[in-house]
Design a protein around this motif. Structure first.
Motif, PDB file in Angstrom:
ATOM      1  N   ALA A 191      82.214  10.739  16.909  1.00 39.42           N
ATOM      2  CA  ALA A 191      81.886  12.162  16.831  1.00 39.42           C
ATOM      3  C   ALA A 191      80.787  12.425  15.806  1.00 39.42           C
ATOM      4  CB  ALA A 191      83.134  12.970  16.480  1.00 39.42           C
ATOM      5  N   MET A 192      80.793  11.658  14.711  1.00 39.57           N
ATOM      6  CA  MET A 192      79.796  11.851  13.658  1.00 39.57           C
ATOM      7  C   MET A 192      78.492  11.108  13.945  1.00 39.57           C
ATOM      8  SD  MET A 192      81.224  13.798  11.332  1.00 39.57           S
ATOM      9  CE  MET A 192      80.279  13.507   9.850  1.00 39.57           C
ATOM     10  N   ALA A 193      78.552  10.107  14.834  1.00 43.10           N
ATOM     11  CA  ALA A 193      77.383   9.245  15.059  1.00 43.10           C
ATOM     12  C   ALA A 193      76.149  10.015  15.530  1.00 43.10           C
ATOM     13  CB  ALA A 193      77.736   8.140  16.053  1.00 43.10           C
ATOM     14  N   SER A 252      73.856   8.868  25.854  1.00 44.68           N
ATOM     15  CA  SER A 252      75.153   8.330  25.418  1.00 44.68           C
ATOM     16  C   SER A 252      76.323   9.132  25.969  1.00 44.68           C
ATOM     17  CB  SER A 252      75.223   8.319  23.884  1.00 44.68           C
ATOM     18  OG  SER A 252      75.268   9.639  23.366  1.00 44.68           O
ATOM     19  N   ALA A 253      76.076  10.393  26.328  1.00 45.62           N
ATOM     20  CA  ALA A 253      77.162  11.240  26.840  1.00 45.62           C
ATOM     21  C   ALA A 253      77.334  11.118  28.350  1.00 45.62           C
ATOM     22  CB  ALA A 253      76.886  12.706  26.476  1.00 45.62           C
ATOM     23  N   ILE A 259      75.032   4.576  18.670  1.00 49.66           N
ATOM     24  CA  ILE A 259      76.010   5.561  19.152  1.00 49.66           C
ATOM     25  C   ILE A 259      77.026   4.904  20.083  1.00 49.66           C
ATOM     26  CG2 ILE A 259      76.283   7.660  20.547  1.00 49.66           C
ATOM     27  CD1 ILE A 259      73.509   8.530  19.503  1.00 49.66           C
ATOM     28  N   LEU A 260      76.540   4.022  20.964  1.00 44.10           N
ATOM     29  CA  LEU A 260      77.442   3.351  21.906  1.00 44.10           C
ATOM     30  C   LEU A 260      78.403   2.409  21.186  1.00 44.10           C
ATOM     31  CD1 LEU A 260      75.002   2.583  24.874  1.00 44.10           C
ATOM     32  CD2 LEU A 260      76.732   4.384  24.720  1.00 44.10           C
ATOM     33  N   ILE A 261      77.925   1.751  20.130  1.00 49.09           N
ATOM     34  CA  ILE A 261      78.807   0.865  19.352  1.00 49.09           C
ATOM     35  C   ILE A 261      79.909   1.672  18.672  1.00 49.09           C
ATOM     36  CG2 ILE A 261      78.916  -0.627  17.310  1.00 49.09           C
ATOM     37  CD1 ILE A 261      76.161  -1.710  18.091  1.00 49.09           C
ATOM     38  N   THR A 262      79.538   2.796  18.064  1.00 49.98           N
ATOM     39  CA  THR A 262      80.559   3.629  17.404  1.00 49.98           C
ATOM     40  C   THR A 262      81.564   4.173  18.424  1.00 49.98           C
ATOM     41  OG1 THR A 262      79.140   5.599  17.591  1.00 49.98           O
ATOM     42  CG2 THR A 262      78.988   4.309  15.561  1.00 49.98           C
ATOM     43  N   ARG A 263      81.092   4.462  19.626  1.00 49.09           N
ATOM     44  CA  ARG A 263      82.010   4.937  20.666  1.00 49.09           C
ATOM     45  C   ARG A 263      82.987   3.828  21.062  1.00 49.09           C
ATOM     46  NH1 ARG A 263      79.386   8.327  25.275  1.00 49.09           N
ATOM     47  NH2 ARG A 263      79.219   9.653  23.425  1.00 49.09           N
ATOM     48  N   PHE A 264      82.487   2.607  21.156  1.00 53.32           N
ATOM     49  CA  PHE A 264      83.354   1.465  21.479  1.00 53.32           C
ATOM     50  C   PHE A 264      84.406   1.267  20.393  1.00 53.32           C
ATOM     51  CE2 PHE A 264      84.222  -3.105  21.044  1.00 53.32           C
ATOM     52  CZ  PHE A 264      84.768  -3.366  22.294  1.00 53.32           C
ATOM     53  N   ILE A 265      83.979   1.375  19.126  1.00 54.80           N
ATOM     54  CA  ILE A 265      84.927   1.219  18.013  1.00 54.80           C
ATOM     55  C   ILE A 265      85.972   2.326  18.043  1.00 54.80           C
ATOM     56  CG2 ILE A 265      85.134   1.253  15.493  1.00 54.80           C
ATOM     57  CD1 ILE A 265      82.322  -0.002  15.387  1.00 54.80           C
ATOM     58  N   ARG A 267      87.107   3.942  20.593  1.00 59.53           N
ATOM     59  CA  ARG A 267      88.073   3.745  21.682  1.00 59.53           C
ATOM     60  C   ARG A 267      89.060   2.631  21.362  1.00 59.53           C
ATOM     61  NH1 ARG A 267      84.138   4.210  27.066  1.00 59.53           N
ATOM     62  NH2 ARG A 267      83.882   6.488  26.970  1.00 59.53           N
ATOM     63  N   ARG A 268      88.596   1.621  20.631  1.00 58.20           N
ATOM     64  CA  ARG A 268      89.490   0.520  20.276  1.00 58.20           C
ATOM     65  C   ARG A 268      90.470   0.922  19.181  1.00 58.20           C
ATOM     66  NH1 ARG A 268      87.767  -4.636  21.832  1.00 58.20           N
ATOM     67  NH2 ARG A 268      89.745  -5.292  20.880  1.00 58.20           N
ATOM     68  N   ASN A 269      90.023   1.784  18.275  1.00 57.61           N
ATOM     69  CA  ASN A 269      90.870   2.232  17.164  1.00 57.61           C
ATOM     70  C   ASN A 269      90.908   3.759  17.160  1.00 57.61           C
ATOM     71  OD1 ASN A 269      92.221   2.751  14.788  1.00 57.61           O
ATOM     72  ND2 ASN A 269      91.068   1.255  13.572  1.00 57.61           N
ATOM     73  N   LYS A 270      92.002   4.333  17.643  1.00 61.95           N
ATOM     74  CA  LYS A 270      92.103   5.792  17.784  1.00 61.95           C
ATOM     75  C   LYS A 270      92.009   6.515  16.443  1.00 61.95           C
ATOM     76  CE  LYS A 270      92.655   5.649  22.226  1.00 61.95           C
ATOM     77  NZ  LYS A 270      91.592   6.134  23.123  1.00 61.95           N
ATOM     78  N   LYS A 271      92.355   5.838  15.347  1.00 58.67           N
ATOM     79  CA  LYS A 271      92.285   6.487  14.038  1.00 58.67           C
ATOM     80  C   LYS A 271      90.837   6.741  13.613  1.00 58.67           C
ATOM     81  CE  LYS A 271      96.668   4.620  12.300  1.00 58.67           C
ATOM     82  NZ  LYS A 271      97.323   3.797  11.259  1.00 58.67           N
ATOM     83  N   LEU A 272      89.915   6.015  14.225  1.00 61.58           N
ATOM     84  CA  LEU A 272      88.496   6.185  13.895  1.00 61.58           C
ATOM     85  C   LEU A 272      87.795   7.089  14.911  1.00 61.58           C
ATOM     86  CD1 LEU A 272      87.606   2.502  12.899  1.00 61.58           C
ATOM     87  CD2 LEU A 272      88.097   4.417  11.378  1.00 61.58           C
ATOM     88  N   PHE A 273      88.545   8.077  15.449  1.00 59.00           N
ATOM     89  CA  PHE A 273      87.972   8.995  16.441  1.00 59.00           C
ATOM     90  C   PHE A 273      86.757   9.750  15.896  1.00 59.00           C
ATOM     91  CE2 PHE A 273      90.847  11.574  13.972  1.00 59.00           C
ATOM     92  CZ  PHE A 273      90.156  12.758  13.811  1.00 59.00           C
ATOM     93  N   TRP A 274      86.743   9.945  14.558  1.00 58.95           N
ATOM     94  CA  TRP A 274      85.672  10.709  13.938  1.00 58.95           C
ATOM     95  C   TRP A 274      84.344   9.944  13.937  1.00 58.95           C
ATOM     96  CZ3 TRP A 274      83.669   7.965   9.916  1.00 58.95           C
ATOM     97  CH2 TRP A 274      84.511   6.989   9.354  1.00 58.95           C
ATOM     98  N   LEU A 275      84.416   8.622  14.066  1.00 52.19           N
ATOM     99  CA  LEU A 275      83.197   7.811  13.986  1.00 52.19           C
ATOM    100  C   LEU A 275      82.232   8.111  15.133  1.00 52.19           C
ATOM    101  CD1 LEU A 275      81.847   5.636  12.268  1.00 52.19           C
ATOM    102  CD2 LEU A 275      82.955   3.910  13.703  1.00 52.19           C
TER     103      LEU A 275
END
Length: 650
Positions: free
Chosen positions: A279-281, A438-439, A261-267, A269-277
């Motif tokens: 959220a879905m994790a 994670s939150a 979950i933390l890795i997907t959150r890092f991704i 934040r680095r790529n705003k287009k992947l905001f759903w990642l």
């Protein structure tokens, strides 16, 4: 360039004298302010009663009332398919985050998991009809869940009597909604300001650490755990349990998905287009971990699972509201605290995103909406709901247009309750703990705490007071410490206000603090002092009088004994908005003391209520009408003129 003749200079001086005299007359002849009863009536009218709107046709008044109560009737006319498409995608994304978080927050509130999902069904629907924020996501949140479990557990132990505990939770939620609605109807939004920004930052940070430590129970698979929330008790319980009962598989499973979950959150934040990642994790983690447990029978090898999970529609809980029991007083007290905390978080979140979108959020309407949704929620098996910052950020990033995204989320959660509860029976508790963990980083704002330290040290004291109060005491102690320090700060600033010596900036008639502006010029024989307090009252009048006399004494010592100190002391009362009888008495004593030292008191720019009370107390007669001025510049000019005319010795 023509030079001024003595006659012209004399004429200019006479015009200046006439202007100052005229301005002083305006001040002295100003009408009396309205009486106290009129001020009280005006205050109540503006703060408690709804403001008048332009005259509307009588036929439209019912519609306008309904539109004010239910904003969806107003903006719903312009709703279109494009907006619905965006809201649909945002709502589905929001539901993917909401479902696992709601289950986790229910366990944090020491309730069965379905109550977290119930809270994500009814309150969002009510808010969608009555709320005015377009982005806010409604549902259970970590801090309020902790608040409920920490305070209600002291009244009823959930492990001994879960039914009574649940009834008290619903009753507290009802009181929470009632207080919130009353705050909005009576326009008492200022009450949430008693929790300052610094207090909220410290409280949230301390609560986040406490919540994180409590999740170690689920992460390690500990069965017996302390009901206390302070960091010492929780740490001791964890250490004790690790020597006796814990299951490594729980820890491995929880940490694995926490890292995911933390890795997907890092991704994200680095790529705003992947905001759903990110959220879905959490939902992906719940589904995958549940499948793993179900297929491998991991629950037979020590992995703790949810087990009890009742699905279906929200059951009616009106009969569970307990208004006649022995704990109704405690329920009301807890409800009031929850109302303030929930409103503070929700309105802060709503206003933040409203500012980004460029529209105004009416705090009083938000309170009414929040109150109604919690009142209805308490009757439909929901516990206290409010606006969640993390889910609101996801909702905003997903491109929501209106609160229809909350409706989509609510319907999605309801479908999950109807169809997926049997599957969620095998959801491992370590996953719920990892989702909550994670939150938590979003609740600990170290940068903001550092900014508070840089800006205001007393505010930072409030911040760390709330932080350590929650961390080493309890939630109530943290709040009490924060509010107590805040009030102590207000009292300290009120009873010991600052005074400053003023000088004139070259080439202007502006008088400023000589320490802040070293170029400001003082006048020999004239001392100008400003009072930096909104009121001159019983609490600070003697302190201010002593400070002024000390400044006069210091000025006398600086000028030397040969000059005899200042001949005129100009008191700038620009900042003093009101004065009481103690203040009048202190000024009379100040005038008497200065006279005994051979110094004349001059008063500059007394405000409306101040000059009226000075006239009523005969203080103006004691000082002398000729020593009351509209501005500091007029007072200094008159003092210099008296000096030149030889009315006192230099």
């Amino acid at each position: 360039m023509p030079t001024s003749t003595p006659a012209a200079m004399e004429l200019q001086q006479m015009e200046s004298i006439d202007g100052a005299t005229q301005r002083a007359k305006w001040l002295l002849n100003s009408p009396n302010p309205p009486p106290l009863w009129r001020q009280l009536y005006t205050s109540i009218k503006h703060n408690l009663l709804p403001q008048k709107t332009p005259i509307q046709p009588r036929n439209n008044k019912p519609l306008l009332f309904l539109q004010a109560l239910f904003p969806i009737l107003k903006w719903g006319r312009n709703y279109n398919a494009t907006k619905f498409k965006n809201d649909l995608m945002a709502g589905l994304t929001l539901a993917s985050l909401c479902i696992p978080q709601s289950i986790g927050y229910a366990s944090l509130a020491k309730l069965d998991p379905q109550y977290g999902l119930y809270t994500s069904v009814v309150p969002p629907l009510i808010y969608a009809m009555m709320g005015s924020s377009r982005e806010i996501a409604i549902g259970p949140v970590a801090v309020v869940s902790l608040l409920l479990s920490a305070m209600i557990s002291k009244v009823v132990d959930p492990s001994d009597d879960p039914v009574a505990y649940r009834r008290l939770v619903f009753t507290v939620t009802f009181f929470t909604g009632t207080f919130q609605a009353l705050f909005g109807v009576c326009r008492l939004g200022f009450l949430i300001d008693f929790l300052s920004h610094a207090a909220v930052v410290g409280f949230m940070g301390g609560a986040a650490i406490v919540i994180g430590l409590q999740q170690l129970k689920g992460l390690f698979g500990i069965t017996h755990f302390t009901t206390k929330t302070d960091v010492v008790s929780v740490t001791a319980a964890v250490v004790k349990a690790l020597h006796h009962e814990w299951y490594p598989l729980n820890f491995v499973l929880g940490c694995t998905f926490l890292i995911l979950i933390l890795i997907t959150r890092f991704i994200g934040r680095r790529n705003k287009k992947l905001f759903w990642l990110p959220a879905m994790a959490p939902l992906f983690s719940v589904v995958l971990s549940t499948l793993i447990v179900y297929l491998t029978k991991a629950d037979k090898h020590g992995v703790k699972i949810v087990k009890h999970f009742k699905g279906g529609l929200n059951p009616i809980s009106v009969d569970q509201l307990d208004f006649g029991g022995s704990h109704v007083g405690e329920a009301a007290k807890i409800g009031l605290i929850c109302a303030l905390i929930a409103l503070t978080e929700a309105i802060a979140v709503g206003r933040s995103f409203a500012t980004i979108k460029g529209y105004h959020l009416d705090g009083n309407k938000e309170m009414v909406a929040m109150g109604c949704m919690n009142i209805v929620g308490s009757c439909t098996s929901c516990y206290t709901a409010t606006g969640s910052f993390s889910r609101t950020a996801v909702n905003f990033s997903a491109g929501c247009e209106t609160v229809v995204s909350n409706i989509v989320m609510s319907i999605t959660v309801l479908i999950s309750l109807l169809l997926l509860t049997r599957f969620l029976y095998y959801t491992p508790l370590p996953i719920l703990a990892s989702i909550i963990l994670s939150a938590l980083p979003g609740l600990i704002d170290v940068n903001e705490a550092y900014n508070i330290w840089k800006v205001d040290k007393l505010d930072f004291l409030v911040c760390i007071g709330a932080f350590f109060g929650v961390l080493f005491g309890s939630v109530e102690i943290g709040l009490l410490v924060a509010v107590g320090i805040s009030f102590a700060k207000i009292i300290l600033l009120s009873i010991k206000p600052s005074t400053e010596v003023l000088g004139r900036l070259p080439g202007t008639d502006i008088f400023c603090n000589i320490i802040q502006y070293p170029v400001a010029q003082k006048f020999p024989g004239i001392l100008v002092i400003r009072i930096n307090s909104g009121t001159l009252c019983f609490a600070n009048s003697n302190f201010i009088r002593e400070r002024i006399l000390k400044l006069v004494t210091d000025e006398t010592e600086m000028e030397g004994s040969t000059k005899g100190g200042p001949r005129v002391m100009v008191l700038d009362m620009t900042n003093v908005l009101n004065i009481d009888t103690s203040g009048i008495h202190a000024m009379a004593e100040l005038h008497k003391e200065l006279n005994s030292r051979g110094t004349q008191l001059a008063v500059a720019n007394p405000r409306w209520h101040v000059i009226a009370k000075m006239k009523a107390g005969k203080l103006i007669v004691k000082i002398g009408l000729e020593w009351i001025f509209l501005s500091v510049a007029d007072a200094v000019e008159a003092s210099l003129r008296h000096k030149i005319n030889g009315l006192y010795n230099c």
